[in-house]
Motif scaffolding. Structure first.
Motif, PDB file in Angstrom:
ATOM      1  N   SER A 175      -4.441  -3.907   9.878  1.00 56.81           N
ATOM      2  CA  SER A 175      -3.798  -5.092  10.448  1.00 56.81           C
ATOM      3  C   SER A 175      -2.867  -4.775  11.603  1.00 56.81           C
ATOM      4  O   SER A 175      -2.842  -5.457  12.608  1.00 56.81           O
ATOM      5  CB  SER A 175      -3.009  -5.835   9.366  1.00 56.81           C
ATOM      6  OG  SER A 175      -3.841  -6.234   8.311  1.00 56.81           O
ATOM      7  N   ASP A 205       0.840  -1.190   0.000  1.00 57.27           N
ATOM      8  CA  ASP A 205       0.000   0.000   0.000  1.00 57.27           C
ATOM      9  C   ASP A 205       0.880   1.248   0.000  1.00 57.27           C
ATOM     10  O   ASP A 205       1.921   1.298   0.674  1.00 57.27           O
ATOM     11  CB  ASP A 205      -0.919   0.014   1.222  1.00 57.27           C
ATOM     12  CG  ASP A 205      -2.113  -0.912   1.053  1.00 57.27           C
ATOM     13  OD1 ASP A 205      -2.282  -1.470  -0.041  1.00 57.27           O
ATOM     14  OD2 ASP A 205      -2.882  -1.071   2.028  1.00 57.27           O
ATOM     15  N   GLN A 215      -8.723  -6.647  -0.370  1.00 55.78           N
ATOM     16  CA  GLN A 215      -7.409  -7.247  -0.615  1.00 55.78           C
ATOM     17  C   GLN A 215      -7.563  -8.696  -1.067  1.00 55.78           C
ATOM     18  O   GLN A 215      -6.829  -9.170  -1.928  1.00 55.78           O
ATOM     19  CB  GLN A 215      -6.525  -7.185   0.638  1.00 55.78           C
ATOM     20  CG  GLN A 215      -5.120  -7.747   0.365  1.00 55.78           C
ATOM     21  CD  GLN A 215      -4.209  -7.714   1.577  1.00 55.78           C
ATOM     22  OE1 GLN A 215      -4.257  -6.786   2.373  1.00 55.78           O
ATOM     23  NE2 GLN A 215      -3.376  -8.735   1.711  1.00 55.78           N
ATOM     24  N   GLN A 217      -0.784  -9.712   8.505  1.00 55.13           N
ATOM     25  CA  GLN A 217      -1.723  -9.693   7.391  1.00 55.13           C
ATOM     26  C   GLN A 217      -2.323 -11.063   7.076  1.00 55.13           C
ATOM     27  O   GLN A 217      -3.038 -11.205   6.081  1.00 55.13           O
ATOM     28  CB  GLN A 217      -1.033  -9.162   6.137  1.00 55.13           C
ATOM     29  CG  GLN A 217      -0.635  -7.695   6.215  1.00 55.13           C
ATOM     30  CD  GLN A 217      -0.023  -7.217   4.909  1.00 55.13           C
ATOM     31  OE1 GLN A 217       0.855  -7.865   4.352  1.00 55.13           O
ATOM     32  NE2 GLN A 217      -0.494  -6.094   4.416  1.00 55.13           N
ATOM     33  N   GLU A 249     -13.336   0.099   7.465  1.00 56.45           N
ATOM     34  CA  GLU A 249     -12.172  -0.731   7.788  1.00 56.45           C
ATOM     35  C   GLU A 249     -12.473  -2.214   7.596  1.00 56.45           C
ATOM     36  O   GLU A 249     -11.572  -3.005   7.301  1.00 56.45           O
ATOM     37  CB  GLU A 249     -11.731  -0.478   9.234  1.00 56.45           C
ATOM     38  CG  GLU A 249     -11.206   0.914   9.495  1.00 56.45           C
ATOM     39  CD  GLU A 249     -10.756   1.083  10.933  1.00 56.45           C
ATOM     40  OE1 GLU A 249      -9.540   1.011  11.184  1.00 56.45           O
ATOM     41  OE2 GLU A 249     -11.621   1.258  11.814  1.00 56.45           O
ATOM     42  N   ASP A 298      -5.037  -0.219   5.688  1.00 56.25           N
ATOM     43  CA  ASP A 298      -4.888  -1.543   6.292  1.00 56.25           C
ATOM     44  C   ASP A 298      -4.934  -1.436   7.812  1.00 56.25           C
ATOM     45  O   ASP A 298      -4.078  -0.788   8.414  1.00 56.25           O
ATOM     46  CB  ASP A 298      -3.553  -2.148   5.840  1.00 56.25           C
ATOM     47  CG  ASP A 298      -3.359  -3.576   6.316  1.00 56.25           C
ATOM     48  OD1 ASP A 298      -4.256  -4.093   7.013  1.00 56.25           O
ATOM     49  OD2 ASP A 298      -2.317  -4.164   5.991  1.00 56.25           O
ATOM     50  N   THR A 337      -6.644  -0.124  -2.191  1.00 57.13           N
ATOM     51  CA  THR A 337      -6.726  -0.542  -0.786  1.00 57.13           C
ATOM     52  C   THR A 337      -6.146   0.519   0.150  1.00 57.13           C
ATOM     53  O   THR A 337      -6.551   0.612   1.313  1.00 57.13           O
ATOM     54  CB  THR A 337      -6.015  -1.889  -0.568  1.00 57.13           C
ATOM     55  OG1 THR A 337      -4.779  -1.915  -1.288  1.00 57.13           O
ATOM     56  CG2 THR A 337      -6.886  -3.040  -1.019  1.00 57.13           C
ATOM     57  N   THR A 338      -5.217   1.344  -0.339  1.00 60.61           N
ATOM     58  CA  THR A 338      -4.695   2.427   0.490  1.00 60.61           C
ATOM     59  C   THR A 338      -5.781   3.433   0.826  1.00 60.61           C
ATOM     60  O   THR A 338      -5.745   4.070   1.884  1.00 60.61           O
ATOM     61  CB  THR A 338      -3.525   3.139  -0.215  1.00 60.61           C
ATOM     62  OG1 THR A 338      -2.544   2.186  -0.607  1.00 60.61           O
ATOM     63  CG2 THR A 338      -2.848   4.142   0.721  1.00 60.61           C
ATOM     64  N   ARG A 397     -10.282  -9.995  14.083  1.00 60.63           N
ATOM     65  CA  ARG A 397      -8.911  -9.502  13.958  1.00 60.63           C
ATOM     66  C   ARG A 397      -8.447  -8.946  15.303  1.00 60.63           C
ATOM     67  O   ARG A 397      -9.180  -8.259  16.017  1.00 60.63           O
ATOM     68  CB  ARG A 397      -8.821  -8.418  12.898  1.00 60.63           C
ATOM     69  CG  ARG A 397      -9.362  -8.815  11.556  1.00 60.63           C
ATOM     70  CD  ARG A 397      -9.121  -7.746  10.539  1.00 60.63           C
ATOM     71  NE  ARG A 397      -7.721  -7.697  10.173  1.00 60.63           N
ATOM     72  CZ  ARG A 397      -7.286  -7.333   8.978  1.00 60.63           C
ATOM     73  NH1 ARG A 397      -8.139  -6.988   8.035  1.00 60.63           N
ATOM     74  NH2 ARG A 397      -6.005  -7.312   8.706  1.00 60.63           N
ATOM     75  N   SER A 419      -6.024 -11.182   6.073  1.00 63.50           N
ATOM     76  CA  SER A 419      -6.353 -10.700   4.724  1.00 63.50           C
ATOM     77  C   SER A 419      -5.913 -11.695   3.657  1.00 63.50           C
ATOM     78  O   SER A 419      -6.603 -11.879   2.646  1.00 63.50           O
ATOM     79  CB  SER A 419      -5.699  -9.336   4.484  1.00 63.50           C
ATOM     80  OG  SER A 419      -6.248  -8.348   5.326  1.00 63.50           O
ATOM     81  N   TYR A 468     -11.469  -3.824   4.204  1.00 64.38           N
ATOM     82  CA  TYR A 468     -10.088  -3.951   3.728  1.00 64.38           C
ATOM     83  C   TYR A 468      -9.748  -5.390   3.340  1.00 64.38           C
ATOM     84  O   TYR A 468      -9.228  -5.650   2.248  1.00 64.38           O
ATOM     85  CB  TYR A 468      -9.088  -3.446   4.777  1.00 64.38           C
ATOM     86  CG  TYR A 468      -7.677  -3.438   4.230  1.00 64.38           C
ATOM     87  CD1 TYR A 468      -7.192  -2.320   3.556  1.00 64.38           C
ATOM     88  CD2 TYR A 468      -6.843  -4.542   4.347  1.00 64.38           C
ATOM     89  CE1 TYR A 468      -5.924  -2.311   3.012  1.00 64.38           C
ATOM     90  CE2 TYR A 468      -5.573  -4.540   3.801  1.00 64.38           C
ATOM     91  CZ  TYR A 468      -5.122  -3.423   3.146  1.00 64.38           C
ATOM     92  OH  TYR A 468      -3.857  -3.429   2.597  1.00 64.38           O
ATOM     93  N   ALA A 469     -10.024  -6.328   4.233  1.00 69.02           N
ATOM     94  CA  ALA A 469      -9.682  -7.724   3.961  1.00 69.02           C
ATOM     95  C   ALA A 469     -10.444  -8.254   2.755  1.00 69.02           C
ATOM     96  O   ALA A 469      -9.914  -9.044   1.961  1.00 69.02           O
ATOM     97  CB  ALA A 469      -9.966  -8.591   5.187  1.00 69.02           C
TER      98      ALA A 469
END
Length: 288
Positions: free
Chosen positions: A90, A48, A180, A198, A173, A88, A83-84, A156, A201, A176-177
């Protein structure tokens, strides 16, 4: 298993950590099965564009990508511009600052050239995940999200810590997973690399591939490199990083300032020494 294939599996699994021996055994077995097919595997890692510079911590997965390249496999260096936009979660115990598309584009502009200090540029495919994520309509996103429960996404560790403290977990948020994970589907990948934080994801990518009729990818995750302070993860925002495009004298000075407690991890993760060579060095240091 013949000796050559066994050696290849051992080399590619070297340094990978999962926090679960069953996952480690399953990934090793699946990697062996894929390699035994005798075809080039489609391998990728995503980065990212949160900052304009890559640092030594990023090179852990890049070195592994280079190993796959040298063994004849197809490597994609993926810049996660879409995705940025989400950020992320994580490795964060709070909300990541959201960047504008212009900031993301500026940050990622030189990523490939920086990465080519390690990767073979002539054999590296550079892609942006906006190629497919930006084209998803609402119906497609809903269909992807239907493969996950809210409980799964909230499992998570970073989300759990925030919930325990009574801090918010924002709706975007959770996506995200899912987004990705769709990278693996879009590129029909065989192997994905990432940091140990990660793993969720990466496994989401397996779940989506299986749901959409593809063979699930092998996931290889690697420990996070500590920074020059020897304690916190390497991060430009924390000032404890070694940039891969810094002048040699600056890099040398930072490496020489590393505390002794960090040396074993650096031996294992950012050198080309084999596990046997690292063990020999550690034994010699312990004997002094």
């Amino acid at each position: 298993m013949n000796d050559e294939l066994e050696a290849e599996v051992a080399l590619l699994m070297q340094g990978a950590e999962f926090g679960d021996p069953q996952i480690a055994a399953a990934m090793a077995a699946e990697l062996h099965r894929s390699l035994a097919e005798g075809r080039p595997l489609r391998v990728y890692c995503g980065y990212d564009a949160t900052k304009p510079d890559l640092h030594l911590g990023h090179t852990i997965t890049m070195r592994k990508l280079r190993q796959f390249q040298d063994l004849g496999h197809e490597v994609t260096f993926l810049i996660g511009d879409s995705t940025t936009l989400v950020g992320d979660p994580s490795d964060k115990d709070g909300l990541r600052p959201q960047l504008s598309p212009e900031q993301i584009a500026a940050n990622g502009r030189t990523y490939a050239q920086q990465a080519f200090r390690i990767l073979d540029g002539a054999r590296t495919r550079v892609r942006y995940n906006s190629e497919w994520l930006a084209r998803l309509d609402l119906a497609a996103v809903i269909k992807l999200a239907a493969n996950f429960s809210v409980q799964q996404l909230l499992a998570r560790e970073s989300f759990g810590q925030r919930l325990e403290r009574g801090e918010p977990v924002w709706l975007h948020e959770l996506f995200y997973a899912v987004l990705q994970g769709y990278d693996a589907v879009a590129m029909q990948t065989d192997v994905q690399l990432g940091g140990t934080e990660q793993l969720f994801s990466l496994m989401a990518g397996r779940k989506l591939q299986e749901a959409l009729g593809q063979r699930p990818q092998v996931c290889l995750t690697f420990p996070i490199l500590v920074g020059t302070d020897g304690r916190a993860r390497m991060s430009k925002s924390m000032g404890n990083y070694i940039g891969i495009c810094e002048p040699p004298e600056a890099m040398y000075g930072k490496v020489m300032s590393l505390p002794d407690s960090a040396m074993a991890q650096y031996f294992r993760q950012v050198t080309r020494w084999t596990p046997a060579q690292v063990a020999e060095i550690e034994a010699a240091l312990a004997a002094d």
